[in-house]
Structures are given as structure tokens and as C-alpha cells.
Design a protein around this motif. Structure first.
Motif, mmCIF file in Angstrom:
data_model
loop_
_atom_site.group_PDB
_atom_site.id
_atom_site.type_symbol
_atom_site.label_atom_id
_atom_site.label_comp_id
_atom_site.label_asym_id
_atom_site.label_seq_id
_atom_site.Cartn_x
_atom_site.Cartn_y
_atom_site.Cartn_z
ATOM 1 N N ALA A 172 -7.805 -11.666 1.925
ATOM 2 C CA ALA A 172 -6.342 -11.693 2.025
ATOM 3 C C ALA A 172 -5.843 -10.542 2.884
ATOM 4 O O ALA A 172 -4.909 -10.706 3.678
ATOM 5 N N LEU A 173 -6.464 -9.380 2.765
ATOM 6 C CA LEU A 173 -6.065 -8.239 3.583
ATOM 7 C C LEU A 173 -6.354 -8.494 5.065
ATOM 8 O O LEU A 173 -5.532 -8.181 5.928
ATOM 9 N N ALA A 174 -7.503 -9.088 5.365
ATOM 10 C CA ALA A 174 -7.837 -9.409 6.758
ATOM 11 C C ALA A 174 -6.851 -10.417 7.328
ATOM 12 O O ALA A 174 -6.366 -10.270 8.453
ATOM 13 N N GLY A 175 -6.533 -11.440 6.561
ATOM 14 C CA GLY A 175 -5.560 -12.431 7.023
ATOM 15 C C GLY A 175 -4.170 -11.841 7.175
ATOM 16 O O GLY A 175 -3.448 -12.146 8.129
ATOM 17 N N PHE A 176 -3.801 -10.985 6.233
ATOM 18 C CA PHE A 176 -2.494 -10.347 6.297
ATOM 19 C C PHE A 176 -2.398 -9.460 7.538
ATOM 20 O O PHE A 176 -1.396 -9.472 8.257
ATOM 21 N N GLY A 177 -3.465 -8.699 7.806
ATOM 22 C CA GLY A 177 -3.470 -7.845 9.001
ATOM 23 C C GLY A 177 -3.421 -8.656 10.287
ATOM 24 O O GLY A 177 -2.700 -8.301 11.218
ATOM 25 N N LEU A 178 -4.171 -9.753 10.332
ATOM 26 C CA LEU A 178 -4.155 -10.602 11.520
ATOM 27 C C LEU A 178 -2.779 -11.231 11.722
ATOM 28 O O LEU A 178 -2.268 -11.285 12.840
ATOM 29 N N GLY A 179 -2.168 -11.697 10.635
ATOM 30 C CA GLY A 179 -0.828 -12.272 10.737
ATOM 31 C C GLY A 179 0.199 -11.248 11.193
ATOM 32 O O GLY A 179 1.075 -11.541 12.011
ATOM 33 N N TRP A 180 0.091 -10.035 10.686
ATOM 34 C CA TRP A 180 1.014 -8.969 11.079
ATOM 35 C C TRP A 180 0.841 -8.624 12.553
ATOM 36 O O TRP A 180 1.818 -8.501 13.297
ATOM 37 N N LEU A 181 -0.414 -8.469 12.991
ATOM 38 C CA LEU A 181 -0.691 -8.154 14.388
ATOM 39 C C LEU A 181 -0.214 -9.269 15.303
ATOM 40 O O LEU A 181 0.426 -9.019 16.333
ATOM 41 N N MET B 174 -12.383 -17.987 12.413
ATOM 42 C CA MET B 174 -13.605 -17.263 12.777
ATOM 43 C C MET B 174 -13.718 -15.952 12.001
ATOM 44 O O MET B 174 -14.802 -15.579 11.566
ATOM 45 N N LEU B 175 -12.599 -15.261 11.815
ATOM 46 C CA LEU B 175 -12.609 -14.037 11.015
ATOM 47 C C LEU B 175 -13.002 -14.351 9.572
ATOM 48 O O LEU B 175 -13.803 -13.640 8.960
ATOM 49 N N GLY B 176 -12.458 -15.423 9.020
ATOM 50 C CA GLY B 176 -12.799 -15.822 7.655
ATOM 51 C C GLY B 176 -14.262 -16.207 7.515
ATOM 52 O O GLY B 176 -14.934 -15.814 6.557
#
Length: 124
Positions: free
Chosen positions: A46-55, A83-85
Motif C-alpha cells: 500500500a505504501l508503494a502504491g501510495f507513493g507511486l500515485g502521489w508521484l 510491475m512494481l506490485g
């Protein structure tokens, strides 16, 4: 500072929803019981997705009105998020749906951005 608190609150809200889904999935759908290791993997995804969405929102903000540009933006966001997931799934040897959690969180993140304009009110 207020924006950071808004993002922290939305991240924690997303995390609680995912945790509850996995917990109820154990009882209702037969998912394996979420162990602390699984909960950590979910939090990291969730943190990785949140960071990607924010960026991504910083690079290409959501247009003010729904339309074709939002659809195109979504389809440009999904491949790197998947791909990140998948990368996190392989790297962590996780048994959770990180390949779906990362894109979902990345897609939902820009909606928590403070609006520059007031939300229009419906007919009175």
C-alpha cells in the motif's frame, strides 16, 4: 504539514480497509489467516502504491473534469504499478495480492489531494 497529515490519514484508512478485507476474507472466503508478516507485506504494498500515485499525480495531475484524459492517464499509470506490485511480490516472496494492491492504491491516491476549488453543490 496539513497535506502530510491528509496523506497519512488516507494511507492509514486504506490500510485499515485492506486489513479488514483480509481478515473478513479469512472467515468468509477461506483466505489464510493474515500473519504479521502478511500485514507487513500489505502495508509495504500500500505504501508503494501510495507513493507511486502521489508521484504520478505530481507529474500529471488529474484533470478537473472526467473525460478521455483521465482514462488515458489511468492506462499509462497501470503498467508501472502492476510491475512494481509483481516485483514486490517476487522480492518479498509474499502470499498476498500485492500485484493488485499497488495499482489500486496508486489509482485512488490522487483523490485525496486537497482541491483548489470548492466542490459544486447539487440542486437545492
Amino acid at each position: 504539514m496539513a497535506r502530510l497529515l491528509l496523506y497519512a490519514r488516507s494511507y492509514l484508512g486504506t490500510l485499515v480497509a485492506v486489513y479488514l478485507f483480509y481478515l473478513f476474507g479469512h472467515f468468509l472466503l477461506g483466505f489464510p489467516f493474515p500473519l504479521p508478516k502478511d500485514l507487513f507485506h500489505l502495508a509495504l504494498g500500500a505504501l508503494a502504491g501510495f507513493g507511486l500515485g502521489w508521484l504520478y499525480h505530481r507529474l500529471w495531475p488529474l484533470p478537473p473534469k472526467p473525460g478521455l484524459e483521465r482514462v488515458i492517464r489511468l492506462f499509462v499509470l497501470l503498467p508501472p504499478a502492476f510491475m512494481l506490485g509483481i516485483g514486490l511480490l517476487i522480492l518479498l516472496q509474499a502470499q498476498v495480492a500485492l500485484h493488485l494492491l499497488v495499482p489500486l492504491t496508486a489509482w485512488l491516491t490522487p483523490d485525496y489531494e486537497p482541491k483548489d476549488h470548492p466542490t459544486p453543490k447539487g440542486p437545492a
